[in-house]
Design an enzyme around this catalytic site. Sequence first.
Site, PDB file in Angstrom:
ATOM      1  N   SER A 179       1.375   7.398   6.418  1.00 29.17           N
ATOM      2  CA  SER A 179       1.681   6.903   5.075  1.00 29.17           C
ATOM      3  C   SER A 179       2.347   7.941   4.184  1.00 29.17           C
ATOM      4  O   SER A 179       2.993   7.580   3.196  1.00 29.17           O
ATOM      5  CB  SER A 179       0.392   6.420   4.391  1.00 29.17           C
ATOM      6  OG  SER A 179      -0.573   7.458   4.350  1.00 29.17           O
ATOM      7  N   ASP A 347      -5.083   9.807  -6.741  1.00 29.31           N
ATOM      8  CA  ASP A 347      -4.946   9.908  -5.289  1.00 29.31           C
ATOM      9  C   ASP A 347      -4.464  11.313  -4.957  1.00 29.31           C
ATOM     10  O   ASP A 347      -3.370  11.712  -5.350  1.00 29.31           O
ATOM     11  CB  ASP A 347      -3.943   8.863  -4.801  1.00 29.31           C
ATOM     12  CG  ASP A 347      -3.819   8.812  -3.283  1.00 29.31           C
ATOM     13  OD1 ASP A 347      -4.209   9.770  -2.604  1.00 29.31           O
ATOM     14  OD2 ASP A 347      -3.301   7.793  -2.786  1.00 29.31           O
ATOM     15  N   HIS A 350      -1.610  10.888  -1.271  1.00 28.13           N
ATOM     16  CA  HIS A 350      -0.337  10.182  -1.127  1.00 28.13           C
ATOM     17  C   HIS A 350       0.644  10.568  -2.233  1.00 28.13           C
ATOM     18  O   HIS A 350       0.366  10.346  -3.413  1.00 28.13           O
ATOM     19  CB  HIS A 350      -0.560   8.672  -1.128  1.00 28.13           C
ATOM     20  CG  HIS A 350      -1.373   8.216   0.042  1.00 28.13           C
ATOM     21  ND1 HIS A 350      -2.721   7.952  -0.070  1.00 28.13           N
ATOM     22  CD2 HIS A 350      -1.029   8.009   1.330  1.00 28.13           C
ATOM     23  CE1 HIS A 350      -3.176   7.583   1.124  1.00 28.13           C
ATOM     24  NE2 HIS A 350      -2.168   7.608   1.984  1.00 28.13           N
TER      25      HIS A 350
END
Length: 377
Positions: A179, A347, A350
């Site tokens: 990701s 986060d 990411h």
Amino acid sequence: MTAMLLATAMGASAGSDANGQPPYRFDFGDGPVAPSYIGVRAEDAYTPEKGYGFNTPEHMSNVPASGTGTDSDAVRFLQFGTKSTNTFNVDLKLGLYRISVTLGNTSRATVAAEGVYQVLNLTGNNATDAFEIPITDGQLNLLVTEGKAGTAFTLSALEIKRVSPKPETSPTIWVGGDSTVASYYPLATSAQGGWGQLLADHVDLRAHQVRNIATGGQIARGFRDGGQLETIVKYAKPGDLFLLEMGINDTNPKNETTEAQFKEIMRDMVRQVAATGARPVLVTPQGRATDFNAEGVHSATGRWYRRATLALAQEENVALVDLNVLSSAYFTQIGREATLELYMPGDSLHPNRAGAAELARLVAEDLERQQIRVAAH
């Protein structure tokens, strides 16, 4: 005869290839057909006389979509899978083609053609992307398949343009990863980003195309065995690069992959790609935004099976981009707060679009430092 029928259906068009063949544009669904497009309903079966249509129309249905024009309706694939025969077929001359796809309403879907993945995990209604594909057998066989279980897999529009009479992909930088590497949609404006998505901004696109085959949540075993590596091995050739970053999800206990197992799976992928004549390059993942010590130094060298990746690069004599260390040096330079601003809100793993752009820059600059030419000169 087929090419003549398709060309007649399309009419003369700007953007024809060097042989005067116009792009083929298809508008799917049972709504009004957009000007300069060929309308295709779910029940339209392929025939040699027509030169296009669904191989098994009984496994298709017409559905509405949220956009306008070509994007206001779509067809849904009721059977799917990269090896499924439930495909949309188009007869084409031998050559290299650029395929532009627009999906209908879907939360996550993947485009496959010729039995392998082409564009992975498009998200959002009317998501668009494009890819190059060589046609060697006179026919394109395309479908939309599973990106996430339980969601609809739909297609609103398709444009097919021949870019070369030679059925071979352009020099390609293939990218594999998770990701932090993957593409997010809309490609030009997504809030989240992966460095594979933004890498093209640092590449001489006259010399290379970038094909990002990374997907969120992926582990090395899944990339190798789930079909993504198959795409690369099918098309990779001398002059291509294969950038491979794994380790973040492999270290999660739920994936039951030891560091030794991870290393051997990565070795297998490196060797499979090297056998095609393409050049593998290993990349280590960046750390978390919060990996700062009390002195304000960012360091994540103990994360994500990095040691195995470094050892593998040395053992297999392949290039290594140590993005883990490169990104830490950059994060240390800009400081904690500026680093947090490069990640998604709340986060620490990411990157957002700006963060992905910086990571892509670091990757491209290190390739150039190692005299692996990707940027314009």
